[in-house]
Design a protein around this motif. Structure first.
Motif, mmCIF file in Angstrom:
data_model
loop_
_atom_site.group_PDB
_atom_site.id
_atom_site.type_symbol
_atom_site.label_atom_id
_atom_site.label_comp_id
_atom_site.label_asym_id
_atom_site.label_seq_id
_atom_site.Cartn_x
_atom_site.Cartn_y
_atom_site.Cartn_z
ATOM 1 N N PHE A 1 0.792 -1.247 -0.067
ATOM 2 C CA PHE A 1 -0.068 0.070 -0.063
ATOM 3 C C PHE A 1 0.968 1.251 -0.183
ATOM 4 C CE2 PHE A 1 -4.132 -1.642 2.163
ATOM 5 C CZ PHE A 1 -4.077 -2.746 1.067
ATOM 6 N N GLY A 2 1.970 1.147 0.721
ATOM 7 C CA GLY A 2 3.084 2.189 0.708
ATOM 8 C C GLY A 2 3.369 2.813 -0.646
ATOM 9 N N MET A 3 3.603 1.957 -1.545
ATOM 10 C CA MET A 3 3.934 2.522 -2.747
ATOM 11 C C MET A 3 2.895 3.235 -3.515
ATOM 12 S SD MET A 3 7.019 1.389 -3.701
ATOM 13 C CE MET A 3 6.958 1.264 -5.554
ATOM 14 N N ALA A 4 1.624 2.780 -3.314
ATOM 15 C CA ALA A 4 0.410 3.397 -3.953
ATOM 16 C C ALA A 4 0.183 4.826 -3.458
ATOM 17 C CB ALA A 4 -0.869 2.421 -3.818
ATOM 18 N N ILE A 5 0.612 4.712 -2.195
ATOM 19 C CA ILE A 5 0.153 6.202 -1.339
ATOM 20 C C ILE A 5 1.559 7.144 -1.564
ATOM 21 C CG2 ILE A 5 0.344 7.237 0.896
ATOM 22 C CD1 ILE A 5 -1.396 4.620 1.831
ATOM 23 N N ALA A 6 2.582 6.671 -1.386
ATOM 24 C CA ALA A 6 3.831 7.480 -1.422
ATOM 25 C C ALA A 6 4.270 8.009 -2.668
ATOM 26 C CB ALA A 6 5.089 6.759 -0.746
ATOM 27 N N ILE A 7 4.219 7.280 -3.765
ATOM 28 C CA ILE A 7 4.491 7.982 -5.018
ATOM 29 C C ILE A 7 3.749 9.234 -5.368
ATOM 30 C CG2 ILE A 7 4.750 7.837 -7.413
ATOM 31 C CD1 ILE A 7 5.575 4.911 -7.042
ATOM 32 N N PRO A 8 2.313 9.102 -5.248
ATOM 33 C CA PRO A 8 1.794 10.360 -5.694
ATOM 34 C C PRO A 8 1.554 11.191 -4.420
ATOM 35 C CG PRO A 8 0.251 8.587 -5.191
ATOM 36 C CD PRO A 8 1.537 7.927 -5.306
ATOM 37 N N GLY A 9 1.418 10.558 -3.567
ATOM 38 C CA GLY A 9 1.722 11.754 -2.036
ATOM 39 C C GLY A 9 2.935 12.533 -2.073
ATOM 40 N N ALA A 10 4.059 12.128 -2.329
ATOM 41 C CA ALA A 10 5.202 12.813 -2.173
ATOM 42 C C ALA A 10 5.332 13.815 -3.170
ATOM 43 C CB ALA A 10 6.394 11.897 -2.192
ATOM 44 N N ALA A 11 5.014 13.346 -4.625
ATOM 45 C CA ALA A 11 4.971 14.162 -5.544
ATOM 46 C C ALA A 11 4.020 15.109 -5.560
ATOM 47 C CB ALA A 11 4.292 13.257 -6.766
ATOM 48 N N GLY A 12 2.868 15.082 -4.889
ATOM 49 C CA GLY A 12 1.893 16.084 -4.642
ATOM 50 C C GLY A 12 2.464 17.437 -3.683
ATOM 51 N N PHE A 13 3.100 16.707 -2.530
ATOM 52 C CA PHE A 13 3.886 17.709 -1.615
ATOM 53 C C PHE A 13 5.009 18.377 -2.163
ATOM 54 C CE2 PHE A 13 1.196 15.477 1.641
ATOM 55 C CZ PHE A 13 1.328 16.181 2.693
ATOM 56 N N ALA A 14 5.560 17.722 -2.943
ATOM 57 C CA ALA A 14 6.666 18.360 -3.731
ATOM 58 C C ALA A 14 6.229 19.707 -4.639
ATOM 59 C CB ALA A 14 7.532 17.663 -4.524
ATOM 60 N N LEU A 15 5.248 19.343 -5.216
ATOM 61 C CA LEU A 15 4.711 20.242 -6.412
ATOM 62 C C LEU A 15 3.971 21.356 -5.639
ATOM 63 C CD1 LEU A 15 3.553 17.873 -9.166
ATOM 64 C CD2 LEU A 15 5.541 19.520 -9.283
ATOM 65 N N LEU A 16 2.897 20.922 -4.853
ATOM 66 C CA LEU A 16 2.213 21.894 -4.067
ATOM 67 C C LEU A 16 2.969 22.851 -2.992
ATOM 68 C CD1 LEU A 16 -1.234 19.720 -3.380
ATOM 69 C CD2 LEU A 16 -0.716 21.416 -5.134
ATOM 70 N N GLY A 17 4.033 22.124 -2.511
ATOM 71 C CA GLY A 17 5.100 23.083 -1.693
ATOM 72 C C GLY A 17 5.879 24.193 -2.487
#
Length: 265
Positions: free
Chosen positions: A183-199
């Motif tokens: 589950f971590g892969m499905a959460i972490a890849i889009p989640g980390a990308a989102g935090f990087a872009l939105l920050g």
């Protein structure tokens, strides 16, 4: 150097727990990153969101190493990952978007409350055979989306929620842990990308891309890279009951400290 060593050791501990319990390790990583960033003089709001975003980035490594080690033992249910993965990822994207609009104190408090629930679940341990229930496909998709959303908000891999859901459906605990690691892969890849872009452009820290700190990510990832397979090996050899309860105590103490930081300082 002391801070870097602390981050590597944190990654080692988180990686071991990730392999052992099927969790991403964010419940360990986020509090340490937050304290390190605050010691460095970061704004509390930015420190909180960067701790969560960086934690998600490290979970990519932890999850990959954990699921690879479990798959070698034939314990991963890839059919569940294929069915739930897209909805978990959708929830993670929604969580990253929501995190930008939420204050750092609220996120910190939300994380503390979330890990309190995890701590209680760990302290309770296994109490006899659990009742198996049938979850309709539509409800499974909704639960998968919510798992991704709340996990992204907390900076965790969703393994704890995943293990609970899978065992409720009658999956053996070792297979539930192995599958939930994915589950971590499905959460972490889009989640980390989102935090990087939105920050981006939000007062990000030095050496950070948005809300993902590159140096901290590399230091923690080094520890998880080495120790996640060790945790996975332990999961198939040892009873995790006592360690689970010790981990629960650690989480309760961490939750109290973070709630104090969020609402009483």
């Amino acid at each position: 150097m002391i801070e870097l060593l602390l981050l590597v050791l944190t990654g080692a501990f988180a990686g071991t727990l990730g392999g052992l319990f099927g969790i991403g390790g964010g419940v360990v990583i986020v509090p340490v990153l937050y304290l390190v960033f605050m010691q460095g003089g970061a704004d509390p709001e930015v420190a909180t969101k960067t701790a969560i975003g960086t934690s998600l980035a490290t979970i990519i490594v932890t999850s990959y190493r954990s699921i690879k080690a479990h798959a070698q033992r034939g314990a991963v249910n890839f059919d569940v990952l294929r069915r739930w993965g897209p909805f978990i990822s959708l929830g993670a994207v929604l969580g990253a978007i929501l995190a930008r609009a939420v204050s750092g104190d609220v996120l910190l408090g939300f994380f503390a409350i979330g890990i309190t629930g995890v701590a209680i679940q760990r302290l309770r341990g296994q109490r006899g055979a659990q009742k198996t229930i049938s979850i309709p496909p539509l409800v499974q998709r909704i639960l998968a989306t919510l798992t991704g959303l709340f996990s992204a908000l907390m900076g965790i891999g969703g393994g704890v929620i995943g293990v609970i859901l899978l065992t409720l459906q009658g999956k053996p605990i070792h297979k539930a842990v192995a599958t939930a690691a994915g589950f971590g892969m499905a959460i972490a890849i889009p989640g980390a990308a989102g935090f990087a872009l939105l920050g981006l452009g939000q007062g990000e820290m030095e050496w950070a891309v948005g809300y993902v700190h590159v140096i901290a990510f590399l230091a923690v990832a080094l520890g998880t890279l080495i120790f996640a397979p060790i945790g996975a090996s332990l999961a198939h050899k040892l009873s995790a009951e006592k360690l689970s309860r010790v981990f629960g105590v650690y989480l309760l103490i961490t939750a109290v400290l973070l709630l104090r930081e969020a609402f009483f300082t």
